[in-house]
Design a protein around this motif. Structure first.
Motif, mmCIF file in Angstrom:
data_model
loop_
_atom_site.group_PDB
_atom_site.id
_atom_site.type_symbol
_atom_site.label_atom_id
_atom_site.label_comp_id
_atom_site.label_asym_id
_atom_site.label_seq_id
_atom_site.Cartn_x
_atom_site.Cartn_y
_atom_site.Cartn_z
ATOM 1 N N TYR A 60 -2.804 14.948 -100.250
ATOM 2 C CA TYR A 60 -3.335 16.062 -100.560
ATOM 3 C C TYR A 60 -1.763 16.455 -101.223
ATOM 4 C CZ TYR A 60 -7.551 17.347 -98.705
ATOM 5 O OH TYR A 60 -9.114 17.439 -98.908
ATOM 6 N N ARG A 61 -1.760 17.439 -102.376
ATOM 7 C CA ARG A 61 0.389 17.433 -102.302
ATOM 8 C C ARG A 61 0.161 19.690 -102.329
ATOM 9 N NH1 ARG A 61 0.728 17.220 -108.428
ATOM 10 N NH2 ARG A 61 -0.666 18.567 -108.714
ATOM 11 N N ALA A 62 0.464 20.346 -102.036
ATOM 12 C CA ALA A 62 0.671 22.011 -101.709
ATOM 13 C C ALA A 62 1.662 21.930 -102.960
ATOM 14 C CB ALA A 62 1.049 22.143 -100.356
ATOM 15 N N ASP A 63 1.497 22.892 -103.180
ATOM 16 C CA ASP A 63 2.399 23.692 -104.187
ATOM 17 C C ASP A 63 3.759 24.840 -104.027
ATOM 18 O OD1 ASP A 63 3.384 25.523 -106.327
ATOM 19 O OD2 ASP A 63 2.508 25.318 -107.684
ATOM 20 N N VAL A 64 4.354 24.047 -103.595
ATOM 21 C CA VAL A 64 6.020 24.994 -102.901
ATOM 22 C C VAL A 64 5.620 26.529 -103.350
ATOM 23 C CG1 VAL A 64 7.552 25.087 -102.164
ATOM 24 C CG2 VAL A 64 6.353 22.877 -101.665
ATOM 25 N N ASN A 65 5.971 26.874 -104.100
ATOM 26 C CA ASN A 65 5.960 27.674 -104.445
ATOM 27 C C ASN A 65 5.425 29.320 -104.877
ATOM 28 O OD1 ASN A 65 9.125 27.128 -105.740
ATOM 29 N ND2 ASN A 65 8.419 26.048 -107.268
ATOM 30 N N SER A 66 4.319 28.178 -104.571
ATOM 31 C CA SER A 66 3.111 29.544 -105.095
ATOM 32 C C SER A 66 2.506 30.024 -103.679
ATOM 33 C CB SER A 66 1.468 28.749 -105.505
ATOM 34 O OG SER A 66 1.528 27.398 -103.969
ATOM 35 N N ILE A 67 3.195 29.019 -102.646
ATOM 36 C CA ILE A 67 2.824 29.290 -100.466
ATOM 37 C C ILE A 67 4.144 29.758 -100.181
ATOM 38 C CG2 ILE A 67 0.919 28.054 -100.557
ATOM 39 C CD1 ILE A 67 2.545 26.198 -98.826
ATOM 40 N N ARG A 68 5.506 30.173 -100.572
ATOM 41 C CA ARG A 68 6.444 30.289 -99.883
ATOM 42 C C ARG A 68 6.237 31.561 -99.867
ATOM 43 N NH1 ARG A 68 12.518 29.227 -102.227
ATOM 44 N NH2 ARG A 68 13.596 30.240 -100.563
ATOM 45 N N GLU A 69 6.095 32.706 -100.231
ATOM 46 C CA GLU A 69 6.169 34.065 -99.422
ATOM 47 C C GLU A 69 5.198 34.044 -98.776
ATOM 48 O OE1 GLU A 69 8.907 35.910 -99.494
ATOM 49 O OE2 GLU A 69 9.280 34.703 -100.752
ATOM 50 N N ARG A 70 3.465 33.488 -98.582
ATOM 51 C CA ARG A 70 2.813 34.204 -98.221
ATOM 52 C C ARG A 70 2.731 32.836 -96.911
ATOM 53 N NH1 ARG A 70 -1.277 29.446 -97.015
ATOM 54 N NH2 ARG A 70 -3.005 30.713 -96.228
ATOM 55 N N SER A 71 3.760 31.913 -96.860
ATOM 56 C CA SER A 71 3.816 31.137 -95.349
ATOM 57 C C SER A 71 4.831 32.046 -94.988
ATOM 58 C CB SER A 71 4.283 30.112 -95.836
ATOM 59 O OG SER A 71 3.708 29.315 -96.695
#
Length: 259
Positions: free
Chosen positions: A206-217
């Motif tokens: 699996y691969r996570a897109d770090v920039n797309s989830i940063r603020e949500r995380s």
């Protein structure tokens, strides 16, 4: 961002933590426990041997690896120049460990590129770079006391992504744990079911897109925040003539105090 994983060594039980992590009260508990946490980068000596033994203790409990006479788990990937091995301590007691590789064109070695080289190596050759966390292991005795341990450990993978400016974080995991990664990190499957050397189960990539989830995380899990200084202490090289720090304290609390 990343993992509840043990690439090349043993998945952790993510079910209870992923459910509890949805609540702000759980985030508060993690943030509070973070005050008692220290991280150690383990490159040699007794600390390194301790994390190798912890891997074995954790993985054998669920028959994830076969028995060996040394009661330790390590491999050639522990020795690569792009490998960072950490112990996580609460009140001075080792409770978990994590290994991180930063894979790029110059240093492509990592657990995921070992199994999924046909998918990842062309991307690395084209200039991509990934953070690849693996060898997650938690002491089963302390995990019952501190269910927050996986999240304290997960901070490291996020910090690595920010320090190395890696846009993606990989997770080579058991298929039954994929729901956790899709739910918490919006990860997408990019590799099919395959064998991994030394494991008693098969894995998917699996691969996570770090920039797309940063603020949500950060909004849901503020304890994932860290200062550039903490990131540098974790993953940077000490200047010539200086010793690397033995212990690194979390900096997420400074964001809370400034809020």
């Amino acid at each position: 961002m990343t993992i509840h994983q043990a690439t090349s060594g043993g998945d952790a039980d993510v079910k209870s933590s992923s459910v509890s992590g949805e609540s702000s009260s759980f985030a508060s508990h993690v943030s509070s426990l973070l005050e008692r946490v220290e991280y150690r980068r383990c490159d040699k000596g007794e600390d390194l041997e301790d994390i190798y033994r912890l891997r074995y203790k954790s993985y054998r409990l669920s028959d994830m690896v076969s028995e060996n006479a040394d009661h330790t788990i390590h491999d050639d990937l522990d020795e690569t120049e792009n490998c960072y091995k950490f112990g996580i301590y609460i009140d001075g007691q080792l409770v978990s460990t994590l290994r991180i590789h930063h894979a790029c064109r110059e240093t492509p070695a990592s657990p995921s590129t070992t199994v999924y080289g046909d998918i990842l190596r062309p991307q690395l050759a084209a200039g991509a770079n990934f953070v690849d966390p693996s060898r997650f292991a938690a002491d089963p005795d302390w995990s019952r006391v501190y269910p927050q341990i996986p999240y304290l450990t997960l901070r490291l993978a996020g910090m690595a992504c920010f320090y190395f400016e890696a846009p993606y974080c990989l997770s080579t995991i058991r298929p039954e744990h994929a729901g956790f990664y899709r739910r918490i990190y919006k990860s997408e499957q990019i590799g099919e079911l395959r064998d991994y050397p030394g494991l008693n189960y098969r894995v998917v990539l699996y691969r996570a897109d770090v920039n797309s989830i940063r603020e949500r995380s950060f909004q849901r899990f503020p304890f994932f925040k860290s200062t550039p200084m903490e990131q540098r202490l974790m993953f940077g090289k000490a200047p010539m003539g200086e010793l690397a720090p033995l212990t690194i304290l979390p900096t997420a609390k400074y964001y809370r105090e400034a809020a």
